[in-house]
Design a protein around this motif. Structure first.
Motif, mmCIF file in Angstrom:
data_model
loop_
_atom_site.group_PDB
_atom_site.id
_atom_site.type_symbol
_atom_site.label_atom_id
_atom_site.label_comp_id
_atom_site.label_asym_id
_atom_site.label_seq_id
_atom_site.Cartn_x
_atom_site.Cartn_y
_atom_site.Cartn_z
ATOM 1 N N GLU A 31 0.860 -1.180 0.000
ATOM 2 C CA GLU A 31 0.000 0.000 0.000
ATOM 3 C C GLU A 31 0.898 1.231 0.000
ATOM 4 O OE1 GLU A 31 -2.757 1.639 3.336
ATOM 5 O OE2 GLU A 31 -3.933 0.223 2.117
ATOM 6 N N MET A 32 0.751 2.042 -1.036
ATOM 7 C CA MET A 32 1.565 3.241 -1.196
ATOM 8 C C MET A 32 0.659 4.458 -1.016
ATOM 9 S SD MET A 32 3.894 4.247 -4.529
ATOM 10 C CE MET A 32 4.882 2.762 -4.370
ATOM 11 N N GLN A 33 0.819 5.121 0.118
ATOM 12 C CA GLN A 33 0.021 6.310 0.406
ATOM 13 C C GLN A 33 0.759 7.530 -0.141
ATOM 14 O OE1 GLN A 33 -0.345 6.126 4.668
ATOM 15 N NE2 GLN A 33 -1.896 4.536 4.583
ATOM 16 N N THR A 34 0.072 8.304 -0.988
ATOM 17 C CA THR A 34 0.642 9.534 -1.533
ATOM 18 C C THR A 34 -0.232 10.704 -1.093
ATOM 19 O OG1 THR A 34 -0.596 9.761 -3.606
ATOM 20 C CG2 THR A 34 1.251 8.185 -3.608
ATOM 21 N N ASN A 35 0.245 11.908 -1.320
ATOM 22 C CA ASN A 35 -0.566 13.080 -0.985
ATOM 23 C C ASN A 35 -1.725 13.274 -1.966
ATOM 24 O OD1 ASN A 35 1.373 13.816 -2.948
ATOM 25 N ND2 ASN A 35 1.301 15.965 -2.357
ATOM 26 N N LEU A 36 -1.833 12.424 -2.992
ATOM 27 C CA LEU A 36 -2.956 12.471 -3.930
ATOM 28 C C LEU A 36 -3.867 11.244 -3.805
ATOM 29 C CD1 LEU A 36 -1.274 13.915 -7.164
ATOM 30 C CD2 LEU A 36 -2.607 15.116 -5.425
ATOM 31 N N GLY A 37 -3.558 10.339 -2.875
ATOM 32 C CA GLY A 37 -4.376 9.147 -2.680
ATOM 33 C C GLY A 37 -3.516 7.909 -2.520
ATOM 34 N N THR A 38 -4.174 6.759 -2.385
ATOM 35 C CA THR A 38 -3.482 5.494 -2.111
ATOM 36 C C THR A 38 -3.490 4.584 -3.331
ATOM 37 O OG1 THR A 38 -4.069 5.639 0.229
ATOM 38 C CG2 THR A 38 -3.458 3.466 -0.592
ATOM 39 N N ILE A 39 -2.334 3.968 -3.575
ATOM 40 C CA ILE A 39 -2.150 2.997 -4.657
ATOM 41 C C ILE A 39 -1.843 1.656 -4.001
ATOM 42 C CG2 ILE A 39 -0.748 2.355 -6.663
ATOM 43 C CD1 ILE A 39 0.069 5.415 -6.772
ATOM 44 N N THR A 40 -2.580 0.610 -4.385
ATOM 45 C CA THR A 40 -2.302 -0.730 -3.871
ATOM 46 C C THR A 40 -1.679 -1.551 -4.989
ATOM 47 O OG1 THR A 40 -4.192 -0.563 -2.376
ATOM 48 C CG2 THR A 40 -3.284 -2.760 -2.745
ATOM 49 N N LEU A 41 -0.603 -2.252 -4.649
ATOM 50 C CA LEU A 41 0.159 -3.052 -5.608
ATOM 51 C C LEU A 41 0.189 -4.509 -5.169
ATOM 52 C CD1 LEU A 41 3.186 -0.615 -5.595
ATOM 53 C CD2 LEU A 41 1.637 -0.886 -7.529
ATOM 54 N N GLU A 42 0.213 -5.407 -6.140
ATOM 55 C CA GLU A 42 0.470 -6.814 -5.877
ATOM 56 C C GLU A 42 1.777 -7.159 -6.571
ATOM 57 O OE1 GLU A 42 -2.683 -9.978 -5.890
ATOM 58 O OE2 GLU A 42 -1.517 -10.583 -7.648
#
Length: 190
Positions: A31-42
């Motif tokens: 889970e990559m939290q950025t200042n523009l929202g969260t991106i989930t990676l597998e």
């Protein structure tokens, strides 16, 4: 019988971290939290064990926290994981071997290791493809290509939002978002 058992035990002890992750069949979720929202990676440790272990080690050490997406090229990719918000390059470990010959493709939403023109130069930086970029696949234009090691499973809208940021030049680099896009925190689940 005791020798065989001891050999098996010693063999397990000496697995590399990448082999240990690959041996565990569960996917690695990030889970990559950025200042523009969260991106989930597998992440695909079966196809790219060394690349996944490298990324996971940087993530678990907190290396990515507070770094930025420093290169954004519309209709191509967003790149991050190597610079602080003031455009200072972070120190990394030694480069890893290129695992691009793993059958994974640089398709929309895939995450791949960034590198220099040297095939085996990837360290911490990564990029997320905004479209299918088959020219980056093995063997690529240089005989190697760029190693894909996972994919976005949610938050592609965030990736697209990052891709729409206006860019400028900073510290001699082109395609830097004019409004800093910060990777606030990267968490790993195994």
């Amino acid at each position: 019988m005791k020798r065989i058992f001891l050999g098996l035990v010693l063999g397990m002890v000496f697995l590399t971290a990448g082999e240990a992750i690959a041996a565990d069949s569960k996917p690695v979720t990030v889970e990559m939290q950025t200042n523009l929202g969260t991106i989930t990676l597998e992440l695909n440790a079966t196809a790219a064990p060394q690349s996944v272990e490298n990324f996971v080690q940087y993530a678990e050490e907190g290396f990515y926290n507070g770094t930025i997406f420093h290169r954004v090229i519309k209709n191509f990719m967003i790149q991050g994981g190597g610079f602080s918000p003031d455009m200072q390059r972070k120190s990394t470990r030694d480069p890893i071997r290129n695992e691009a010959k793993n059958g994974l493709k640089n398709s929309r939403g895939s995450i791949a290791m960034a590198r220099t023109s040297a095939a085996h130069s990837a360290t911490a930086q990564f990029f997320i493809n905004l479209k299918d970029n088959s020219f980056l696949d093995y063997p690529g234009q240089d005989g190697w290509g760029y190693c894909v090691f996972g994919k976005v499973t949610s938050g592609m809208d965030v990736v697209d939002k990052i891709a729409q940021q206006p860019t400028t030049r900073k510290n001699g680099m082109r395609d830097v978002p004019a409004n800093t896009v910060i990777i606030e925190k990267v968490s790993v689940s195994r």
